[in-house]
Scaffold this motif. Structure first.
Motif, PDB file in Angstrom:
ATOM      1  N   LYS A  71       0.812  -1.217   0.000  1.00 57.50           N
ATOM      2  CA  LYS A  71       0.000   0.000   0.000  1.00 57.50           C
ATOM      3  C   LYS A  71       0.848   1.269   0.000  1.00 57.50           C
ATOM      4  N   HIS A  72       2.146   1.124   0.286  1.00 59.37           N
ATOM      5  CA  HIS A  72       3.015   2.296   0.415  1.00 59.37           C
ATOM      6  C   HIS A  72       4.079   2.270  -0.680  1.00 59.37           C
ATOM      7  N   LYS A  73       3.737   2.887  -1.794  1.00 54.66           N
ATOM      8  CA  LYS A  73       4.609   2.848  -2.964  1.00 54.66           C
ATOM      9  C   LYS A  73       5.363   4.152  -3.199  1.00 54.66           C
ATOM     10  N   ALA A  74       5.023   5.204  -2.433  1.00 52.46           N
ATOM     11  CA  ALA A  74       5.755   6.466  -2.580  1.00 52.46           C
ATOM     12  C   ALA A  74       7.229   6.226  -2.286  1.00 52.46           C
ATOM     13  N   LYS A  75       8.093   6.957  -2.975  1.00 49.30           N
ATOM     14  CA  LYS A  75       9.535   6.749  -2.858  1.00 49.30           C
ATOM     15  C   LYS A  75      10.196   7.827  -1.996  1.00 49.30           C
ATOM     16  N   ASP A  76      11.248   7.447  -1.285  1.00 50.83           N
ATOM     17  CA  ASP A  76      12.017   8.418  -0.519  1.00 50.83           C
ATOM     18  C   ASP A  76      13.109   9.013  -1.404  1.00 50.83           C
ATOM     19  N   LYS A  77      13.975   9.817  -0.804  1.00 49.96           N
ATOM     20  CA  LYS A  77      14.996  10.511  -1.601  1.00 49.96           C
ATOM     21  C   LYS A  77      16.003   9.563  -2.238  1.00 49.96           C
ATOM     22  N   ASN A  78      16.059   8.322  -1.741  1.00 48.90           N
ATOM     23  CA  ASN A  78      16.971   7.326  -2.311  1.00 48.90           C
ATOM     24  C   ASN A  78      16.269   6.379  -3.281  1.00 48.90           C
ATOM     25  N   GLY A  79      14.993   6.693  -3.588  1.00 47.13           N
ATOM     26  CA  GLY A  79      14.254   5.881  -4.530  1.00 47.13           C
ATOM     27  C   GLY A  79      13.680   4.602  -3.953  1.00 47.13           C
ATOM     28  N   LYS A  80      13.695   4.483  -2.624  1.00 46.95           N
ATOM     29  CA  LYS A  80      13.157   3.310  -1.956  1.00 46.95           C
ATOM     30  C   LYS A  80      11.712   3.566  -1.525  1.00 46.95           C
ATOM     31  N   ALA A  81      10.873   2.536  -1.588  1.00 50.16           N
ATOM     32  CA  ALA A  81       9.484   2.679  -1.169  1.00 50.16           C
ATOM     33  C   ALA A  81       9.420   3.011   0.320  1.00 50.16           C
ATOM     34  N   LYS A  82       8.513   3.922   0.657  1.00 50.78           N
ATOM     35  CA  LYS A  82       8.359   4.324   2.058  1.00 50.78           C
ATOM     36  C   LYS A  82       7.427   3.340   2.774  1.00 50.78           C
ATOM     37  N   ASN A  83       7.900   2.114   2.885  1.00 50.17           N
ATOM     38  CA  ASN A  83       7.087   1.087   3.526  1.00 50.17           C
ATOM     39  C   ASN A  83       7.717   0.646   4.850  1.00 50.17           C
ATOM     40  N   HIS A  84       7.071  -0.288   5.505  1.00 50.19           N
ATOM     41  CA  HIS A  84       7.500  -0.721   6.831  1.00 50.19           C
ATOM     42  C   HIS A  84       8.875  -1.387   6.799  1.00 50.19           C
ATOM     43  N   THR A  85       9.070  -2.260   5.833  1.00 49.88           N
ATOM     44  CA  THR A  85      10.339  -2.983   5.741  1.00 49.88           C
ATOM     45  C   THR A  85      11.507  -2.035   5.541  1.00 49.88           C
ATOM     46  N   ASN A  86      11.347  -1.057   4.664  1.00 49.44           N
ATOM     47  CA  ASN A  86      12.437  -0.116   4.409  1.00 49.44           C
ATOM     48  C   ASN A  86      12.646   0.844   5.576  1.00 49.44           C
ATOM     49  N   LEU A  87      11.598   1.097   6.367  1.00 48.64           N
ATOM     50  CA  LEU A  87      11.791   1.887   7.582  1.00 48.64           C
ATOM     51  C   LEU A  87      12.638   1.100   8.576  1.00 48.64           C
ATOM     52  N   ASP A  88      12.357  -0.180   8.705  1.00 48.48           N
ATOM     53  CA  ASP A  88      13.188  -1.044   9.551  1.00 48.48           C
ATOM     54  C   ASP A  88      14.655  -0.931   9.149  1.00 48.48           C
ATOM     55  N   ILE A  89      14.900  -0.996   7.851  1.00 44.37           N
ATOM     56  CA  ILE A  89      16.278  -0.941   7.351  1.00 44.37           C
ATOM     57  C   ILE A  89      16.917   0.403   7.700  1.00 44.37           C
ATOM     58  N   LYS A  90      16.178   1.499   7.500  1.00 42.15           N
ATOM     59  CA  LYS A  90      16.713   2.825   7.840  1.00 42.15           C
ATOM     60  C   LYS A  90      17.100   2.901   9.311  1.00 42.15           C
TER      61      LYS A  90
END
Length: 204
Positions: A159-178
């Motif tokens: 459901k969260h396909k918007a991209k951050d400044k690094n081109g990564k989806a702003k989703n839960h998994t990528n927040l964990d990684i950040k």
């Protein structure tokens, strides 16, 4: 130091009684409470009178509360011997994020992720946390504990396909990684999350 966090669903003035009852199974003796969807203790409505008194007995005026409605906001309540200071100089657009310095030792970020705020140009839920991270990244470089209601889970990634400044989806998994890349690791219990840095263990 004991920090407790949960979403009270607008009924903290009821549950606060049970967490202070030493004979109850729900008794908690925390140093800091981070409560999502709680009422404003300063609300003058008659039905809040007892609630206000209990909060004063528990923490005095040693708390921070923000919210659009008196019956549902984000609060941090701490025992009177705990020093809380608002961290200044951060992006103020984001509602329902409270960054505090605790005992001159570590930072505490309370989070209650919500729906989009179109007037402020803020994305919804986990995307808003990504945006807060990107706008205030320096906060995440110090000793930090993050707790609250993220309203997020990896099952919602699609459901969260918007991209951050690094081109990564702003989703839960990528927040964990950040957060992991900043040394922040946590647990997810029914979308209520606590992240802390390993260096924090030296403080407690």
């Amino acid at each position: 130091m004991k920090i407790v966090s949960w979403n009270c669903n607008g009924s903290f003035r009821e549950t606060i009684k049970s967490i202070l009852d030493k004979d109850a199974k729900t008794y908690l003796d925390a140093d800091i409470y981070v409560i999502c969807e709680c009422e404003n203790p300063r609300e003058p409505l008659p039905k809040y009178k007892e609630y206000k008194k209990i909060v004063e007995e528990l923490v005095g005026d040693n708390y921070f509360w923000i919210g659009d409605y008196h019956y549902k906001g984000l609060g941090i309540f701490a025992k009177e011997n705990i020093k809380l200071e608002k961290i200044e100089g951060l992006d103020e657009r984001f509602k329902n994020f409270i960054p505090l310095r605790v005992n001159d030792s570590f930072n505490l970020l309370a989070v209650w992720a919500m729906a989009a705020d179109k007037e402020k140009g803020l994305n919804p839920y986990v995307q808003m946390i990504h945006d807060y991270f990107d706008a205030n990244e320096k906060l995440f470089d110090e000793n930090l504990i993050i707790c609250g209601d993220f309203n997020s889970n990896a099952v919602f990634n699609p459901k969260h396909k918007a991209k951050d400044k690094n081109g990564k989806a702003k989703n839960h998994t990528n927040l964990d990684i950040k957060l992991n890349n900043k040394g922040l690791f946590g647990r997810n219990i029914n979308q209520n999350i606590i992240f802390l840095q390993s260096s924090i263990e030296d403080i407690f």
